[in-house]
Design an enzyme around this catalytic site. Sequence first.
Site, short mmCIF file in Angstrom:
data_model
loop_
_atom_site.label_atom_id
_atom_site.label_comp_id
_atom_site.label_asym_id
_atom_site.label_seq_id
_atom_site.Cartn_x
_atom_site.Cartn_y
_atom_site.Cartn_z
N ARG A 69 0.85 -1.20 0.00
CA ARG A 69 0.00 0.00 0.00
C ARG A 69 0.87 1.24 0.00
O ARG A 69 2.10 1.13 0.15
CB ARG A 69 -0.93 0.01 1.21
CG ARG A 69 -0.21 0.09 2.55
CD ARG A 69 -1.23 0.04 3.69
NE ARG A 69 -0.62 -0.14 4.98
CZ ARG A 69 -0.35 0.85 5.82
NH1 ARG A 69 -0.61 2.09 5.48
NH2 ARG A 69 0.18 0.60 6.99
N MET A 96 -0.28 -1.95 -8.34
CA MET A 96 -0.14 -3.10 -7.45
C MET A 96 -0.14 -2.74 -5.97
O MET A 96 0.53 -3.39 -5.17
CB MET A 96 1.13 -3.87 -7.82
CG MET A 96 1.04 -4.47 -9.20
SD MET A 96 -0.44 -5.53 -9.35
CE MET A 96 -0.42 -5.87 -11.09
N HIS A 115 -9.29 -6.25 -12.87
CA HIS A 115 -8.69 -7.37 -12.15
C HIS A 115 -8.67 -8.60 -13.07
O HIS A 115 -9.69 -8.90 -13.72
CB HIS A 115 -9.48 -7.67 -10.87
CG HIS A 115 -8.88 -8.76 -10.07
ND1 HIS A 115 -7.77 -8.59 -9.27
CD2 HIS A 115 -9.21 -10.08 -9.97
CE1 HIS A 115 -7.44 -9.74 -8.72
NE2 HIS A 115 -8.30 -10.66 -9.12
N VAL A 150 -10.29 -5.73 -0.66
CA VAL A 150 -9.39 -6.13 -1.74
C VAL A 150 -10.23 -6.72 -2.89
O VAL A 150 -10.83 -7.78 -2.74
CB VAL A 150 -8.35 -7.17 -1.24
CG1 VAL A 150 -7.48 -7.66 -2.40
CG2 VAL A 150 -7.48 -6.55 -0.16
N HIS A 177 -5.23 -10.68 -20.85
CA HIS A 177 -4.84 -9.32 -21.25
C HIS A 177 -5.64 -8.87 -22.48
O HIS A 177 -6.11 -7.74 -22.54
CB HIS A 177 -3.35 -9.29 -21.59
CG HIS A 177 -2.53 -8.56 -20.57
ND1 HIS A 177 -1.33 -9.04 -20.09
CD2 HIS A 177 -2.72 -7.38 -19.95
CE1 HIS A 177 -0.85 -8.20 -19.21
NE2 HIS A 177 -1.66 -7.18 -19.11
C1 GAR Z 1 -3.31 -6.63 -15.76
O1 GAR Z 1 -3.49 -7.99 -16.07
C2 GAR Z 1 -4.22 -6.23 -14.62
O2 GAR Z 1 -5.45 -6.88 -14.63
C3 GAR Z 1 -3.40 -6.65 -13.43
O3 GAR Z 1 -2.08 -6.29 -13.76
C4 GAR Z 1 -1.92 -6.38 -15.17
C5 GAR Z 1 -1.31 -5.08 -15.65
O4 GAR Z 1 -0.94 -5.16 -17.00
N1 GAR Z 1 -3.86 -5.99 -12.24
C6 GAR Z 1 -3.90 -6.58 -11.06
O5 GAR Z 1 -3.52 -7.72 -10.86
C7 GAR Z 1 -4.43 -5.70 -9.94
N2 GAR Z 1 -4.60 -6.46 -8.74
P1 GAR Z 1 -0.62 -3.85 -17.82
O6 GAR Z 1 0.42 -3.04 -17.03
O7 GAR Z 1 -0.03 -4.37 -19.10
O8 GAR Z 1 -1.89 -3.10 -18.03
#
Ligand code: GAR
Length: 211
Positions: A69, A96, A115, A150, A177
């Site tokens: 955090r 993150m 997410h 969360v 993605h």
């Molecule tokens: C993505 O898959 C997003 O969903 C995840 O991080 C990745 C970022 O990719 N987020 C989490 O896990 C949040 N808890 P990016 O930087 O290529 O957009």
Amino acid sequence: MSETEFRIGVLGSGTGSNFVAIAEACASGTIPASIALVLSDVAEAGIIDRARERGLPARYLAPGKFRTRLEEEAESQYAAALVTAGVDLVVPAGFMRVLKSPFLSAFEGRIVNIHPSLLPAFPGLEAWKQAWAYGVKVTGCTVHFVDSGVDSGAIIGQQTVPVLDDDTPQTLHQRIHGAEHELYPKCVAAIAAGKLQVAGRRVAIGTKAVA
Ligand code: GAR
């Protein structure tokens, strides 16, 4: 940028592919909004370069001493920077760190997140890896409002992807993605266009009220 334009602030820690999908949708007019500011807690994050390549303001803001955090002082700085930039909606895109109350109250009901699982399954870190290890046959991604828990806020949209027998966590994350890059701009566009109907946890995109 006109005075009345809907303004988005993006938070990111990584490569920024979701940010790119949103920035391109803003540039093409698919999302009726502009990106006012990009903030990152990682000095060398790709998202900062992706923003600057597009001429968008982006900066690193030190997160402080915690790992999951922002330190309270840092959280106030993040909120202040976004308020100063006149942001209407905060869009974490691979950010993150969990956001806490000073930030949440500054942007109450105006923070959404993507997410990489079908919530409420697999909240937390590396959700695609959790889904793969669990052995589910279908997973996907979720866009949701951010609340004090969360990955627990009201769900705005979800998109599914299959889990294939020969998937690795990496190939599965790639497929997720791809779904994220469609779903996130679609949900943000609906919010910017004022097309979201919210009744507690029940959220719908469109003009019909949710029951
Ligand atoms: C993505 O898959 C997003 O969903 C995840 O991080 C990745 C970022 O990719 N987020 C989490 O896990 C949040 N808890 P990016 O930087 O290529 O957009």
